[in-house]
Write a protein that holds these residues in place. Structure first.
Motif: not given
Length: 352
Positions: A281-305
């Motif tokens: 969670a620290i690496v993906n900048r989402c220790v705060d559970i109200d935030r999307l993780c970086m890998d989640q954002i990249m997965a969504l972007d790869a699918a077209g957003g």
């Protein structure tokens, strides 16, 4: 009665030499095998360069003495302008040195790659096939160091320990700005950067208490961003882990968000238990559970957003909140629906 000036200089030089004799040149004689190999590189490179430097310095003084104005016996040849033998020496020796330095650099760059798993404990002992490296997850905070031991489920602040003669795999990141993780007795410095993970493989071969610090300026508390690294016998390391479990507190996401706030001169302390997903969670900048993780954002972007509604996820943080976005808002989805959404996205990406 005063001593002659020459004698005073000799006495001063001897005194300085005596003081320097007590210096511990740790970088050139470290107890860790990787650091020792890197120290040998410094020595080899210095010796190769001295092959040119020493003769040049000697010849400079020799020519100045040999051809001084008062020396009438020196041979005077005003029409001399070329010597094939001298040209071969002038160009050949530096060329050979450059070739040697290039070969040493190419070989050592591959053998001492920090991402390369170790194949030896020291010069005389290979790593046993059944020996697994000790993983230590390192987080550079402002201005302190957090060490997580996933194999044992404990963590420590401003203190690290490892058994001697066991390979160590450091996974390094940062919570805010770039830092450089450096234990001179163990290995060379490796950068830790927010949102990224770097790796360092090393081994400690002698018990001892060694210094570690940040080698990259990171703000007001940089000067005191130091920690102790303990090289321990296997039994002593087990006792260190047991002590952390007995005396430490728990370290979860809430405790980490409090810990990452800037502070200086923090005393070393232990954590008896650690959230197993904390480092990721620290690496993906989402220790705060109200935030999307970086890998989640990249997965969504790869699918077209998420289309136009996806812009809501980039909403600025609330006033007074020092942490930066992106945040996911209820206008797009709730925390409970993030996992199924991402599962479907990842499944679609993996489909042929």
């Amino acid at each position: 009665m005063t001593l002659p000036r020459t004698l005073l200089r000799i006495v001063s030089a001897l005194g300085l030499a005596a003081l320097l004799a007590g210096c511990n040149l740790l970088v050139l004689s470290p107890p860790g095998d990787i650091a020792a190999q890197q120290g040998n590189l410094i020595i080899v490179s210095t010796v190769l360069m001295l092959i040119v430097i020493v003769p040049v310095i000697f010849l400079t003084f020799w020519f100045a003495w040999r051809y001084r104005a008062s020396n009438r016996k020196a041979k005077y040849t005003p029409d001399w302008d070329h010597s094939t033998q001298l040209e071969l020496v002038i160009w050949g020796v530096p060329l050979l040195i450059i070739i040697a330095l290039g070969a040493v650099t190419w070989i050592s760059t591959h053998l001492l790659d920090p991402y390369r798993p170790l194949d030896r404990i020291d010069a005389n002992r290979p790593v046993p096939a059944e020996m697994e490296p000790l993983e230590i997850q390192v987080v550079a905070l402002d201005w302190k160091w957090l060490f997580i031991y996933p194999e044992y489920g404990v963590a420590s602040l401003n203190e690290a320990a490892a058994p001697i003669d066991r390979p160590i795999k450091f996974s390094i990141t940062s919570s805010s700005v770039m830092n450089a993780f450096y234990v001179p007795a163990l290995a060379g410095m490796i950068y830790g950067m927010p949102g990224m993970q770097t790796t360092l493989h090393a081994v400690m071969n002698k018990p001892g208490d060694y210094e570690g610090f940040s080698a990259n300026y990171s703000g007001a508390g940089f000067s005191h961003m130091r920690f102790r690294f303990h090289g321990l016998e296997e039994g002593d390391f087990d006792n260190w882990v047991a002590q952390a479990r007995e005396e430490g507190t728990s370290l979860g996401r809430t405790e980490y968000l409090e810990l990452e706030k800037p502070s200086q001169r923090e005393a070393a302390r232990h954590f008896a238990s650690v959230d197993s997903s904390l480092f990721d969670a620290i690496v993906n900048r989402c220790v705060d559970i109200d935030r999307l993780c970086m890998d989640q954002i990249m997965a969504l972007d790869a699918a077209g957003g998420l289309g136009l509604r996806g812009l809501d996820a980039l909403a600025l943080p609330s006033q007074g909140d020092a942490r930066s976005g992106p945040y996911i808002t209820a206008g797009v989805c709730t925390v409970e629906t993030v996992a199924p959404l991402l599962s479907s996205v990842v499944g679609g990406l993996q489909a042929p």
